[in-house]
Design an enzyme around this catalytic site. Structure first.
Site, PDB file in Angstrom:
ATOM      1  N   ASP A 125       0.836  -1.203   0.000  1.00 14.20           N
ATOM      2  CA  ASP A 125       0.000   0.000   0.000  1.00 14.20           C
ATOM      3  C   ASP A 125       0.869   1.251   0.000  1.00 14.20           C
ATOM      4  O   ASP A 125       2.094   1.195   0.241  1.00 14.20           O
ATOM      5  CB  ASP A 125      -0.867  -0.024   1.279  1.00 14.20           C
ATOM      6  N   ASP A 178     -10.991   1.915  -2.660  1.00 18.72           N
ATOM      7  CA  ASP A 178     -11.472   1.561  -1.322  1.00 18.72           C
ATOM      8  C   ASP A 178     -12.994   1.525  -1.295  1.00 18.72           C
ATOM      9  O   ASP A 178     -13.587   1.162  -0.282  1.00 18.72           O
ATOM     10  CB  ASP A 178     -10.958   2.571  -0.289  1.00 18.72           C
TER      11      ASP A 178
HETATM   12  C1  GLA Z   1      -5.627   1.889   2.473  1.00 18.16           C
HETATM   13  C2  GLA Z   1      -6.076   0.691   1.657  1.00 18.16           C
HETATM   14  C3  GLA Z   1      -7.067  -0.124   2.470  1.00 18.16           C
HETATM   15  C4  GLA Z   1      -6.442  -0.551   3.783  1.00 18.16           C
HETATM   16  C5  GLA Z   1      -5.939   0.665   4.549  1.00 18.16           C
HETATM   17  C6  GLA Z   1      -5.134   0.246   5.759  1.00 18.16           C
HETATM   18  O1  GLA Z   1      -6.651   2.790   2.627  1.00 18.16           O
HETATM   19  O2  GLA Z   1      -6.600   1.084   0.435  1.00 18.16           O
HETATM   20  O3  GLA Z   1      -7.481  -1.262   1.737  1.00 18.16           O
HETATM   21  O4  GLA Z   1      -5.385  -1.435   3.509  1.00 18.16           O
HETATM   22  O5  GLA Z   1      -5.096   1.486   3.731  1.00 18.16           O
HETATM   23  O6  GLA Z   1      -4.623   1.307   6.457  1.00 18.16           O
END
Ligand code: GLA
Length: 693
Positions: free
Chosen positions: A434, A502
C-alpha cells in the site's frame, strides 16, 4: 518511420500494408510555422521545434537552450520483439539521443522510450523536461478523446471530450500515478461532420510510469494530426546530466485498432495478460480473504483465527491480515515503519496464526506500506533524515505519516532487508503493498540531485518490487495506494493484482470497475465482497449482486464473517464455488460489455477458448427500487443479447437447462432467470456441438 530534415517522422500507422505512404510536408508550407513544427516527429526537443510542443526541454547551462539533431546511425535487434534504436547527435556534440521503438508479433502494442546521454567531457546539461516520446494521431477534423478520471473512492470514471484545436492535459504531481487520472487516452477521429462514424479506427496511448507524470494532447489549425506526448512530470523536476551520465525515460505505449475504442481495449488487455502478467492462474489471482473491513486496526490473533476458519469454509485460498499487525500499530497514528509483529496483541507472534491459517488449507499474507512512516515509530526516531524534506520547511503530515525517501540507496537497502527478513522468517506468500499519501515535500536537504526525487523514488519502488519477484517468486503481490492511486502498465508488470478502489459499495463499485476495465484487465482487478454501502449510491443490493460484481475480477472477501449466519455462509460458499468454475474464462478472455452500469441492465460477457460463454448481469441502474427483495418483474431487464455466440451452434444454459441456438439467442435474446439473486445473475452457456444437428 523515416528521417526527414528535422528528425525521425512517423510515415504511417495503421493496418499492415505493403505500400507505406511516406510523410510529405504540406504544399505550400504554412506561414509562421517551421517544418519541424508541422512534421509528425517521434520525439524532439526545443531548439528543433519552435512553435509547438516538444518532448525534451534542454538547458545547456551557458545560455543555449535546446538542441538540433543529426542522424547518427541505427540498430535493429530481433528477439521475442524487434527493437529499433535510432541514434542522433546534437550540434554541440554534447548529447546523444536514442529513440527506441519495440514491436512484437503477438501484440498490437508499440513500446517507445528515449535515452539521452551526455557524451561531452566537461559540460553538464539539465533536462527540464524529459518525456518519453510523442504519438501522432491522424485526425484532421478533430477527435473524441476518452480518459479516466476520479478521486479517492471514485476512481476510473470514463469521460469523453470532443477536441478540435488546443491542448488537453492530464497527469499527477503526487509522486504516485494518482487517483485523479490514469495515464491513458483513447482517440476516435471525427469525420467531416465532426462525428465518430461507424467503423472508425481508434488509437490508444498509455504511459508505463508510477510516479508523477503528464500526458498532453495538442492540435493546431495547421496540424493534420493530434500530438500526444507523455512522460515524467516536468514541473518539479530537473535532471542534471553530468558528463558521461544518461537518462532513460519510462516507456510510452501506443496501440492502433481498426476495431475502434473496443479494439483498443482488447489490445491493452491482451498485452497486459500475455506480455505483462507473469501468470494468470488461481495461484497468483487467488480468492483472498482480507481482514481490513472486519477488524480495522484491532488485529488480535484469536479473532483473526476465527475469521480464518469461516474464510476457509467459504472457499478463500489466501488469508491476508491487513494494516494493524505490526509493532505499535493500534491506529493510523503509530507504528508505520516498524515491521515486526505486535507482541501486545499477538503475544505468541505470527507463527501460530500462520500455522492455524495453513491448517485450514489457505496461504497466508500480510499488508505492508514500505514507503510510509509515522513520526511515532522507532524507525523515524532512529532515522529522522530518511523522510522527504524540502530544506527547512516544516514537514507535511498526511494520514499522520511521512514518506520515506526511496531515492536514498540506504533506504531501499533497508526495506529490501526488512522484507527479506519477513519473508524468510515466516511462511508468507502474499503481500499487499500500500501507499497511503502523496509525496508533498519531495527533496533532500543539501543534495542538488534531489531535484529528481520524483524519478528516483519510483525507480526505488520498482527495485524493491523486482527484488520480491526475483527472490520470492511464490509471493503474490497486490498493488494498492489508498485504493486505485497507483495503477498503470508499469505496476501491472511487477504485481499480480491491484486494488482499484477503497469503495466496495456494490453499485458504486460496479461503476468503478467498468471504468477500470477500459484500460486494465479483469484478472488484475482485485474485488472484495464487503458489508459496506456505497458512498455515492447508498441503496442496498443482494449478497448475490456483491458476489457477481467481485466475480468480474479477482474475487475476494472482506466482510466481517463472524456476523454472517450459517445460511449466509452457505450462500457465500456456493457463490465462491460458482466463481471458481468461471474464473479461468473470466480472467483469460476478452470482456464485452452491454449497456452501462448506470443504467437498468448491465452485462459483461466472456467467451472461453472452448466456446463456453459466461455472462455476468446486473440490474444495476439508479432507477431501480432500493429494496432488492421487492423487485417487480417489469423493472428487471428480461433478456440479454449475447455478442459472442456462433449462429449455428446450440448452447445449454447451465442454470436452467434450456437449449438455444446461437441464431435464436441473437434474434430473440436470452431470457434472464435471475436465479443467483433478484438483481444479478450468472449465465453460463455450454456449447453442445460444433455444428447444428
Ligand atoms: C488503504 C487501503 C485499504 C487498507 C488501509 C489500511 O486505505 O486502500 O485497503 O489497507 O489502507 O490502512
Amino acid at each position: 518511420m523515416s528521417l526527414a530534415g528535422p528528425g525521425l517522422v512517423l510515415d504511417y500507422w495503421g493496418p499492415t500494408t505493403l505500400e507505406v505512404p511516406m510523410w510529405a510536408p504540406p504544399d505550400p508550407m504554412p506561414d509562421f510555422e517551421t517544418l519541424a513544427d508541422i512534421a509528425p516527429l517521434e520525439c524532439t526537443s526545443n531548439g528543433t521545434r519552435h512553435v509547438h510542443q516538444s518532448e525534451l526541454l534542454i538547458d545547456h547551462g551557458d545560455g543555449l537552450l535546446g538542441s538540433t539533431w543529426v542522424f547518427d546511425g541505427h540498430s535493429l535487434t530481433e528477439d521475442i520483439e524487434s527493437v529499433l534504436a535510432v541514434h542522433m547527435r546534437d550540434e554541440t556534440g554534447s548529447l546523444r539521443l536514442t529513440l527506441h521503438t519495440a514491436v512484437r508479433p503477438d501484440s498490437d502494442v508499440v513500446r517507445r522510450w528515449s535515452t539521452i546521454h551526455n557524451v561531452s567531457a566537461d559540460r553538464a546539461v539539465t533536462l527540464r523536461r524529459a518525456w518519453s516520446g510523442g504519438w501522432s494521431v491522424n485526425a484532421p477534423h478533430g477527435a473524441r478523446l476518452s480518459y479516466l478520471a476520479g478521486a479517492w473512492g471514485r476512481e476510473f470514471d470514463n469521460l469523453q471530450v470532443p477536441l478540435r484545436y488546443g491542448t488537453f492535459s492530464i497527469g499527477s504531481r503526487m509522486g504516485v500515478t494518482g487517483h485523479l487520472f490514469s495515464p491513458h487516452m483513447v482517440f476516435e477521429p471525427f469525420d467531416v461532420r465532426g462525428e465518430v462514424s461507424e467503423g472508425t479506427a481508434a488509437i490508444g496511448v498509455a504511459l508505463a510510469w508510477s510516479g508523477s507524470w503528464e500526458m498532453v494532447a495538442e492540435a493546431h489549425a495547421n496540424a493534420r494530426a493530434w500530438r500526444v506526448s507523455a512522460g515524467v512530470q516536468s514541473e518539479a523536476l530537473a535532471i542534471v546530466l553530468n558528463p558521461g551520465e544518461s537518462f532513460q525515460t519510462p516507456e510510452t505505449l501506443g496501440v492502433y485498432s481498426a476495431a475502434g475504442a473496443e479494439g483498443v481495449r482488447r489490445a491493452w488487455h491482451h498485452y497486459q495478460r500475455k506480455v505483462l502478467a507473469r501468470s494468470v492462474t488461481p495461484y497468483h489471482q487467488p480468492v483472498v480473504y482480507n481482514s481490513w473491513f472486519a477488524t480495522r486496526f484491532d488485529v488480535r490473533s484469536d479473532h483473526q483465527r476465527e475469521l480464518a476458519r469461516v474464510a476457509a469454509d467459504l472457499g478463500a485460498e489466501v488469508f491476508v491480515v491487513d494494516d494493524g499487525w505490526f509493532r505499535g500499530r493500534d491506529s493510523e497514528r503509530r507504528g508505520l515503519g516498524d515491521w515486526t509483529p505486535d507482541l501486545d496483541r499477538m503475544p505468541e507472534g505470527l507463527t501460530p496464526l500462520i500455522e492455524a491459517v495453513q491448517k485450514t488449507g489457505m496461504r497466508f499474507g500480510l499488508w505492508i506500506e514500505p514507503e510510509g512512516v509515522n513520526p511515532d515509530s522507532d524507525l523515524f526516531r532512529e532515522h529522522p533524515d530518511w523522510v522527504y524534506r524540502a530544506c527547512d520547511r516544516p514537514l507535511v503530515s498526511l494520514r499522520k505519516q511521512y514518506v520515506l525517501d526511496f531515492g536514498r540507496p540506504e533506504v531501499v537497502e533497508w526495506i529490501q532487508e526488512t522484507l527479506r527478513d519477513l519473508l524468510t522468517s515466516y511462511q508468507i506468500s502474499y503481500l499487499k503493498w500500500d501507499m497511503n499519501r502523496p509525496v508533498t515535500d519531495g527533496g533532500r536537504p543539501g543534495d542538488a540531485r534531489s531535484a529528481r526525487w520524483a524519478i528516483d523514488h519510483t525507480q526505488g519502488y520498482y527495485r524493491v518490487l523486482q527484488m520480491l519477484r526475483d527472490e520470492f517468486p511464490h509471493v503474490t503481490i497486490e498493488g494498492c495506494a489508498g485504493g486505485g492511486g497507483r495503477v498503470d502498465p508499469a505496476v501491472l508488470a511487477l504485481t499480480d493484482v491491484v486494488w482499484p478502489s477503497d469503495e466496495t459499495g456494490p453499485r458504486d463499485r460496479l461503476m468503478i470497475q467498468d471504468g477500470f476495465l477500459r484500460a486494465y484487465p479483469q484478472h488484475v482487478m482485485s474485488s472484495w465482497v464487503t458489508d459496506l454501502l456505497g458512498t455515492r449510491d447508498r441503496a442496498q443490493t443482494s449478497l448475490g449482486f456483491r458476489f457477481v460484481t467481485s466475480m468480474a475480477g479477482a474475487l475476494g472477501i472482506g466482510s466481517d464473517l463472524l456476523s454472517w449466519d450459517h445460511e449466509k455462509v452457505k450462500h457465500g460458499r456456493d457463490l465462491v464455488e460458482l466463481y471458481k468454475s468461471i474464473r479461468q474464462i473470466v480472467h483469460n478472455s476478452q470482456v464485452h460489455t452491454h449497456g452501462d452500469p448506470g443504467m437498468r441492465g448491465y452485462t459483461q460477457e466472456f467467451l472461453g477458448e472452448d466456446g463456453t460463454i459466461v455472462l455476468l448481469t446486473w440490474a444495476a441502474g439508479r432507477d431501480r427500487p432500493a429494496d432488492a427483495g421487492r423487485f417487480t418483474e417489469w423493472l428487471l431487464p428480461a433478456r440479454l443479447f449475447p455478442k459472442t455466440v456462433t449462429a449455428d451452434r446450440r448452447y445449454r444454459v447451465r442454470s436452467t437447462g434450456e437449449i438455444f441456438t446461437g441464431a435464436v439467442l441473437r434474434s430473440d435474446g436470452l431470457p434472464i432467470p435471475w436465479l443467483v439473486a433478484p438483481d444479478a445473475d450468472v449465465l453460463i452457456l455450454d456449447p453442445l456441438d460444433e455444428r447444428p444437428t
